[in-house]
Design a protein around this motif. Structure first.
Motif, short mmCIF file in Angstrom:
data_model
loop_
_atom_site.label_atom_id
_atom_site.label_comp_id
_atom_site.label_asym_id
_atom_site.label_seq_id
_atom_site.Cartn_x
_atom_site.Cartn_y
_atom_site.Cartn_z
N ARG A 1 1.11 -1.25 0.27
CA ARG A 1 -0.01 -0.01 -0.09
C ARG A 1 1.49 1.10 -0.21
N TYR B 1 2.20 -7.43 6.04
CA TYR B 1 1.79 -6.16 4.57
C TYR B 1 2.97 -4.83 4.20
N LEU C 1 3.99 -1.35 4.42
CA LEU C 1 2.79 0.32 3.65
C LEU C 1 4.42 1.14 3.31
N LEU D 1 -6.51 1.89 5.47
CA LEU D 1 -5.47 1.52 4.34
C LEU D 1 -5.91 0.23 4.27
N LEU D 2 -5.41 -0.52 4.35
CA LEU D 2 -5.35 -2.14 4.24
C LEU D 2 -6.68 -1.86 3.26
N VAL E 1 -7.59 1.44 -0.15
CA VAL E 1 -6.13 1.53 -0.49
C VAL E 1 -6.05 0.56 -1.41
N PRO F 1 -4.37 -1.89 -3.73
CA PRO F 1 -2.58 -2.33 -4.43
C PRO F 1 -2.72 -1.55 -5.20
#
Length: 599
Positions: free
Chosen positions: A8, A74, A76, A179-180, A183, A185
């Motif tokens: 992200r 993830y 970021l 955010l996960l 937003v 990928p």
């Protein structure tokens, strides 16, 4: 290959002092990117000036690893942006490297001008916007009011707004979740030609220019040969890697990733912000969109206070330019100040930062002349002259007309100060465009204003008449015709080029009168009369006189004939006249600074 599904890329949009750097600190802390031993306040703002002024001057990027409750890890990538209108182009490039943005608004201050301006840029890049209200723990927080402002601004639902306190860490976990989920990928194909967007660069004394990049397509690894689209220069890659607090080398960078490339580039101006890097062997057909050359908007002369420091000033500017490709300078000579440099800056804050860095980091004492903008002068011979220095402004006989740069200004203010702010905008030759209400108590005023009218003290005046509540943001609009003249300052008939300026004809008389009055109090008294004049061409429009020091030559005459006293006074008068012909008035440094502080 790195799974792009787990990446992200995001940025934080906020006005100055809304808590962007503090939020970044919490995100780094909660992902264990920074250990408690390394943790300091505003960890990404590593310049003293950034910490003092509470703004981000140089944008930063950092990679965080976050383990979600679904046990997937993830990546970021926070691509931080500079926090001032002068650096709006850098902001646009940082946003172009992201897929999402956190819209951070202070619960006590609400939506402000710069937030709106940067938000529109983010929407142009089609970014997913996550609204966040910060500082909810403040006694003066107006959460319901700010919530409504955000809803009116971006049309989101009330339940989409995240409420946090970046200082205490309340609600930060919700940001990771948003955010996960919200937003997307990064898109991009690893199997096609390399295209990487440079969103920032800096100079490393040992390894040359380091380009901070977002890989859009393809991959890059050490020993690859890369090419820059804007300069067409090729270099061999020495190292690629990710950006933690320190650089972490990697075997390769692939589509969707954010990192750095070191390729033995000698100068920062070769790694231009917004440029595209591609493979030299298998180049892409076209660059990523949006690149433009950084263009100086404000120009000023910089001279060493001590003439012997000229070489030192030159080497200091060269060192600064290594880290700041948008700073331009060329040698300049002034009759009053000697040898120095004509410097170009992105704006007034950029000029202030360069000046402070020269004084702090290089221990230089410098004198700056009146800031000017760039004018286009059309002559009767059909020539177009670009003038950024009043000394190069042609005489009125040669000029057909002059064009000056205009800006599109947004002023967000509480309704109590509308009258005073509109008067200020009109005094600065502002052209009213429109008014829009953000809520019952705050409005957005839109004006077209000449750039030359805001480079002095516009922002200070705005803050003082609005008691600090108004916020201001602008972007370059176009060049428009104006009735402009060169205002020259003369001291005993000699022009002082460093005090000359280009002003609107309607303001020339008032401006000349004020400068003359200011100089009269600063130029020390001589043994002869000093005449200070303001002139447009050969026409004198204002005058002040510094009275001479007078020795009482008749003190020794007591009684006797009056003709004896007259003879002594006449002799003194002749001496003063002769002295005035050969004498030269030394203008103190305060005089050049005083012009910047004329009311």
């Amino acid at each position: 290959m790195k799974n792009a599904e787990n990446i992200r890329n995001f940025s934080i949009i906020a006005h100055i002092d809304h808590g962007k750097s503090t939020l970044a600190d919490r995100l780094l802390e909660m992902t264990h990117t920074v250990s408690k031993r390394q943790m300091v306040s505003q960890v990404l703002d590593d310049m003293d000036l950034e910490r003092e002024k509470g703004i981000t001057i140089k944008s930063h990027a950092i990679t965080m690893n976050y383990r979600h409750s679904d046990r997937r890890e993830y990546t970021l990538n926070l691509i931080d942006t500079p926090g001032h209108v002068d650096f709006s182009y850098e902001v646009s490039r940082s946003l172009a490297a992201c897929e999402g943005a956190l819209l951070l608004v202070d619960a006590a201050q609400g939506v402000e001008a710069q937030t709106v301006s940067t938000l529109f840029q983010a929407l142009e890049h089609d970014l997913a916007i996550i609204p966040v209200i910060n500082k909810i723990d403040l006694p003066s927080a107006q959460i319901a009011v700010v919530e409504q402002q955000i809803i009116d601004l971006i049309g989101c639902g009330k339940d989409e707004i995240i409420k946090i306190s970046a200082k205490t860490g309340v609600g930060i976990e919700k940001i990771f979740k948003a955010l996960l989920e919200r937003v997307p990928p990064p898109a991009g194909d690893t199997d096609i030609s390399l295209r990487a967007l440079i969103f920032d660069s800096y100079f490393d004394a040992y390894r040359g220019a380091v380009a901070l990049v977002r890989i859009a397509d393809g991959e890059v690894k050490p020993e690859d040969t890369i090419k820059f689209f804007s300069t067409d220069k090729s270099f061999e890659v020495q190292e690629v890697g990710l950006l933690k607090l320190q650089k972490v080398a990697q075997p390769a960078l692939q589509a969707g990733q954010v990192g750095y490339i070191i390729a033995g580039v000698k100068e920062v101006r070769d790694t231009k912000v917004g440029d595209t890097i591609t493979s030299a062997k298998n180049p892409a057909t076209e660059p990523l969109p949006g690149y433009r050359e950084p263009k100086p908007m404000v120009f000023s002369g910089m001279f060493p206070a001590v003439a012997d420091d000229y070489e030192e000033l030159k080497s200091s500017l060269e060192k600064l330019q290594l880290n700041d490709a948008s700073l331009t300078f060329e040698p300049e000579t002034s009759i009053a100040l000697g040898f120095g440099f004509r410097c170009g800056f992105l704006g007034m804050l950029h000029m202030e930062i360069v000046q402070e860095r020269l004084e702090r980091e290089y221990n230089l004492n410098i004198v700056t002349t009146v800031p000017n903008v760039e004018y286009r002068v059309y002559t009767h011979k059909d020539d177009i002259l670009v003038v950024d220095n009043p000394a190069n402004f042609p005489s009125a006989i040669e000029i057909e007309h002059v064009e000056e740069p205009y800006i599109d200004a947004q002023i967000i203010t509480p309704t109590d100060f509308i009258g005073a702010i509109m008067k200020l905008a009109m005094d600065r030759r502002g052209i009213y465009k429109n008014t829009s209400y953000l809520d019952g108590k705050r409005i957005n005023l839109n004006y077209f204003i000449p750039l030359s009218e805001i480079v002095f003290d516009f922002y200070d005046r705005l803050k003082s008449i609005s008691r600090g509540y108004a916020s201001f943001d602008y972007e370059f609009l176009d060049f428009r015709q104006g009735n402009l003249v060169k205002l020259e300052m003369l001291v005993n008939g000699e022009p002082v080029d460093a005090l000359s300026s280009i002003v609107h004809k309607d303001k020339a008389y008032d401006w000349g009168k004020r400068i003359c009055h200011k100089l009269r109090g600063i130029i020390p008294r001589q043994l002869y009369e000093v005449v200070i004049q303001a002139a447009i061409g050969s026409k004198i429009i204002a005058r002040e006189t510094v009275k001479p020091l007078r020795k009482n030559v008749t003190a020794k005459c007591y009684g006797g004939d009056i003709s004896r006293k007259r003879k002594l006074l006449e002799k003194q008068k002749e001496g003063k006249k002769r002295m005035k012909q050969v004498g030269r008035v030394e203008i103190p440094q305060e005089a050049f600074l005083a012009v910047l502080q004329v009311d």
